[in-house]
Design an enzyme around this catalytic site. Structure first.
Site, PDB file in Angstrom:
ATOM      1  N   HIS A 242      82.126  58.304  64.432  1.00 30.04           N
ATOM      2  CA  HIS A 242      80.822  57.762  64.197  1.00 30.04           C
ATOM      3  C   HIS A 242      80.235  57.732  65.746  1.00 30.04           C
ATOM      4  O   HIS A 242      80.561  56.786  66.306  1.00 30.04           O
ATOM      5  CB  HIS A 242      80.855  56.561  63.651  1.00 30.04           C
ATOM      6  CG  HIS A 242      79.561  56.047  63.207  1.00 30.04           C
ATOM      7  ND1 HIS A 242      78.395  56.763  63.455  1.00 30.04           N
ATOM      8  CD2 HIS A 242      79.102  55.236  62.107  1.00 30.04           C
ATOM      9  CE1 HIS A 242      77.190  56.090  62.867  1.00 30.04           C
ATOM     10  NE2 HIS A 242      77.772  55.228  61.861  1.00 30.04           N
ATOM     11  N   TYR A 247      75.645  52.333  67.295  1.00 34.11           N
ATOM     12  CA  TYR A 247      77.169  51.474  67.518  1.00 34.11           C
ATOM     13  C   TYR A 247      77.544  52.101  68.894  1.00 34.11           C
ATOM     14  O   TYR A 247      76.978  52.596  69.564  1.00 34.11           O
ATOM     15  CB  TYR A 247      77.865  52.193  66.162  1.00 34.11           C
ATOM     16  CG  TYR A 247      77.303  51.611  64.678  1.00 34.11           C
ATOM     17  CD1 TYR A 247      77.025  50.083  64.693  1.00 34.11           C
ATOM     18  CD2 TYR A 247      76.698  52.561  63.833  1.00 34.11           C
ATOM     19  CE1 TYR A 247      76.365  49.769  63.675  1.00 34.11           C
ATOM     20  CE2 TYR A 247      76.123  51.978  62.593  1.00 34.11           C
ATOM     21  CZ  TYR A 247      76.091  50.443  62.621  1.00 34.11           C
ATOM     22  OH  TYR A 247      75.467  49.967  61.459  1.00 34.11           O
ATOM     23  N   ARG A 435      72.421  57.500  49.607  1.00 37.56           N
ATOM     24  CA  ARG A 435      71.977  56.644  48.606  1.00 37.56           C
ATOM     25  C   ARG A 435      71.942  57.275  47.218  1.00 37.56           C
ATOM     26  O   ARG A 435      72.014  56.566  46.203  1.00 37.56           O
ATOM     27  CB  ARG A 435      70.755  55.704  49.130  1.00 37.56           C
ATOM     28  CG  ARG A 435      71.085  54.850  50.361  1.00 37.56           C
ATOM     29  CD  ARG A 435      69.673  54.166  50.719  1.00 37.56           C
ATOM     30  NE  ARG A 435      68.987  55.284  51.551  1.00 37.56           N
ATOM     31  CZ  ARG A 435      67.965  55.219  52.266  1.00 37.56           C
ATOM     32  NH1 ARG A 435      67.427  53.764  52.179  1.00 37.56           N
ATOM     33  NH2 ARG A 435      67.371  56.231  52.807  1.00 37.56           N
TER      34      ARG A 435
END
Length: 469
Positions: A242, A247, A435
């Site tokens: 990731h 992040y 989603r």
């Protein structure tokens, strides 16, 4: 064949689950002979793995693991129930959500981790079930950096500032299982909180990070490798790093969040050093046959902001430059997302409905020109489909009345991304959907049905198959 031999169990499991006659989401040979199969539903082999179709479940944070005790960070039956269902309903690969390589690398105290061998058995249990349904199991290894030690979003959603505004993020203190003094990043101090707010600002939702030392960065790289080795022991098929959405890896990549003056800051080479060291360390401990993916934010959408003009930002050109390095490092697929590193990012989604897909296509085309082999994954497909719907219809209310119209737009968007037409290259090699799977776990089967494609369903659901169009 005797009846008792027809319902065989999946081998290698400690419990019985029937082996599907044909893996769900796989076109039947008979349909292939009469109707051309869209690329979206053709297999794709990457190293030793073969995707049964090109539809992948993107990592989705669920904030559903224990925050303390012997099961801290370990996956649970909840993850089998959710992720397993996506596999059961035909997804080609199911990613387990962002998983901390260090305890302080979790987004929230209730996020999963893989920093200890004690977390391997629960991960294996989830991976085994995903694979028993004919899907590949993937895990996204991550470190949240300065966005760590926050509460689950539904907790933030229930709290308001003194001015009555709903909070977007809430800091997780010690009593919530957080680690306020051990949130880390490239830079340290209150001015480096993600939202730029001081600790005494009640509207602030993030802790002030402390700057990682070079010694700690070296330890961090080894912890990524150790987590990857644990994933292999757990039977995971695919690992994704990731490097997106603000992040830790992204924080190092960006000149907005990384203004270090040592070998990990300043130039492009220095800002990408951490990521490259992580890639190299992981490739050393995983089998050559195992695919390695990378997710990045292809742009921060900061080029036109004051901070972007002052410091520069991670943009599409930066992503192109990085992408050209990846094949030589052993990365097989680049998962192209965007944004997340700074609250002032500027993008109007409705003016650029297929923004991420177009960026992915540009990166793919540039790599092809230089004969570099790197598969490209596109995310934001359903966003594109929803926005296309909203643009051609007056508002979105019509969708509630006509589900078939909705899935038709989604199916066409999915096919368009991966199909080569009129001598042109496809926009991407796979699509990652998030989603929409939460809304419709059977999304793969619905897309196939809308395309008139006869695909296999799970044995247990054959009686409720959609009728042929």
């Amino acid at each position: 064949m005797a009846p008792q031999d027809l319902n065989r169990g999946v081998p290698g499991l400690e419990y019985f689950t029937p082996q599907h006659l044909v893996d769900p989401g796989t076109p039947f040979p008979s349909s292939q002979s009469t109707t051309p199969t869209p690329t979206l539903f053709t297999p794709l082999t990457i190293r030793s793995t073969t995707l049964r179709n090109r539809i992948l479940v993107a990592p989705m944070c669920q904030y559903s693991t224990a925050s303390h005790g012997p099961s801290t960070g370990a996956l649970t039956d909840y993850h089998i129930a959710t992720l397993g269902h996506y596999a059961l309903k035909g997804a080609g690969l199911v990613f387990i959500e962002a998983t901390g390589v260090q305890a302080n690398g979790r987004i929230s105290p209730n996020c999963p981790g893989l920093w200890t061998d004690a977390q391997i058995p629960a991960l294996r249990r989830v991976s085994d079930f995903i694979k028993s349904q004919g899907s590949l199991s993937g895990i996204q290894l991550a470190h949240a950096g300065r966005k760590a030690s926050t509460c689950a979003p539904w907790i933030a959603g229930e709290q308001k500032t003194q001015g009555g505004k709903r909070k977007v993020s809430v800091k997780a203190d010690l009593d919530a299982g957080g680690w306020p003094t051990d949130v880390v990043g490239p830079m340290g101090g209150e001015e480096w909180t993600w939202d730029g707010k001081k600790l005494d600002d009640e509207s602030g939702g993030y802790w002030a990070p402390r700057a990682l030392s070079e010694k700690e960065i070296g330890e961090l790289v080894q912890d990524w490798a150790s987590a990857a080795a644990r994933a292999v022991k757990a039977g995971i098929d695919v690992i994704e790093i990731h490097g997106a959405h603000g992040y830790l890896v992204h924080q190092f990549l960006s000149p907005v969040s990384n203004q270090r003056t040592d070998s990990y800051g300043g130039s492009f080479e220095n800002r990408t050093r951490l990521l490259i060291e992580i890639i190299e360390a992981i490739r050393k401990v995983i089998p050559d046959s195992m695919p390695l993916y990378l997710r990045i934010s292809s742009t921060e959408w900061l080029e036109e902001t004051d901070v972007g003009k002052k410091h520069g930002s991670w943009d599409i050109e930066s992503s192109l430059r990085l992408a050209k390095l990846l094949p030589g490092l052993g990365v097989d697929l680049l998962d192209v997302s965007s944004g997340g590193n700074y609250p002032a990012q500027q993008i109007n989604m409705f003016d650029s409905k297929d923004y991420q897909i177009r960026i992915a296509a540009r990166i793919r085309a540039e790599l092809k020109k230089e004969n570099l082999s790197l598969l490209i994954g596109a995310v934001g497909l359903i966003t594109e489909a929803e926005q296309a719907r909203d643009i051609v219809e007056e508002g979105g209310a019509a969708i509630l009345k006509n589900g078939d119209a909705e899935i038709a737009k989604e199916a066409q968007a999915a096919v368009t991304v991966t199909e080569a037409k009129a001598g042109k290259e496809p926009l991407a090699d796979v699509i990652l959907v998030a989603r929409q799977f939460m809304r419709e776990p059977e999304w793969v089967l619905r897309v196939a049905w809308q395309l008139g494609l006869d695909v296999a369903w799970p044995n247990q659901f054959l009686r409720v198959r959609f009728p042929k169009l």
